[in-house]
Design an enzyme around this catalytic site. Sequence first.
Site, PDB file in Angstrom:
ATOM      1  N   SER A 131       0.842  -1.189   0.000  1.00  0.00           N
ATOM      2  CA  SER A 131       0.000   0.000   0.000  1.00  0.00           C
ATOM      3  C   SER A 131       0.875   1.235   0.000  1.00  0.00           C
ATOM      4  O   SER A 131       1.967   1.235   0.610  1.00  0.00           O
ATOM      5  CB  SER A 131      -0.902   0.033   1.236  1.00  0.00           C
ATOM      6  OG  SER A 131      -1.615   1.255   1.315  1.00  0.00           O
ATOM      7  N   TYR A 144      -1.998  -0.234  10.209  1.00  0.00           N
ATOM      8  CA  TYR A 144      -2.095  -0.656   8.809  1.00  0.00           C
ATOM      9  C   TYR A 144      -0.830  -0.256   8.053  1.00  0.00           C
ATOM     10  O   TYR A 144      -0.231  -1.067   7.329  1.00  0.00           O
ATOM     11  CB  TYR A 144      -3.324  -0.031   8.154  1.00  0.00           C
ATOM     12  CG  TYR A 144      -3.517  -0.435   6.711  1.00  0.00           C
ATOM     13  CD1 TYR A 144      -4.004  -1.701   6.388  1.00  0.00           C
ATOM     14  CD2 TYR A 144      -3.217   0.441   5.669  1.00  0.00           C
ATOM     15  CE1 TYR A 144      -4.176  -2.074   5.060  1.00  0.00           C
ATOM     16  CE2 TYR A 144      -3.385   0.075   4.350  1.00  0.00           C
ATOM     17  CZ  TYR A 144      -3.866  -1.186   4.047  1.00  0.00           C
ATOM     18  OH  TYR A 144      -4.032  -1.563   2.734  1.00  0.00           O
TER      19      TYR A 144
END
Length: 269
Positions: A131, A144
């Site tokens: 990501s 995250y």
Amino acid sequence: MEQKVVLITGGSSGIGKSIGIFLKSKGFIVYGTTRSKAKYPNFDAFNLLELDVKKEDTIALAITELLKREGKIDVLVNNAGVGITGPIEETPDVEISKAFDTNFHGPIRMMKAVLPQMRLQKAGLIINITSIAGYMGLPYRGIYSASKGALELVTEAMRMETKDFGVHITNLAPGDFATNIASGRYHSPVLTNSAYQKPYGATLEAINNDVDSGGDPIQVAHKVFKIIKTPKPKVHYKVGDFMQKFSLLLKKILPDKVYEKLLLNHYKL
């Protein structure tokens, strides 16, 4: 030319499904994974195997079944992942562990499972879907960011460890895309008596809006296809809108505090 066999974790929906459908249209033999095939009785986009990246026994069974059917595995796309938001102080340890189990330990388990076969073949490609958030510590998405950033670094190490086997390993970091990740995400509740109530509540709303207004995941599929067609893949790839990718350049060239100020302004903190 012999068809390549591709395995995509988390292939039953979202980015994984888009990748699978697109690659099948390009002539690949595609297998996706899901934790429960029973939830998708009418799934016919491509082959679907039951596999949970948190459970080694299900990984072993799925890989055995795939090799029984096809005799090889050319490409692994480590796509399965979970979202998690919240003030780190208020995020339960068990939820932090769950996120890392899926986003970090899961891809490592998958790579361990396919590397013996790829080494035997003297060929193979592993694409770890990370990501853009993994390149920076984002407020209220710190766990995250950390789980995806850790996978980026592990990929860098494993590329060097496996270079003599004919195996290529790379990272693909997407920005925000319109998927169902928010529905399965753990988010710490916005507590009325919390010191983080107002800033976290506002940031959570902004995060959800970014995902809802994200790009078409087919862009990720196109990038995966391009990587597969590249003889010697790079270490890192990114896919997303201009500003998301530009933010990574800014992080490289700006002083830390200046970049931090940009993030604070973006999230209105």
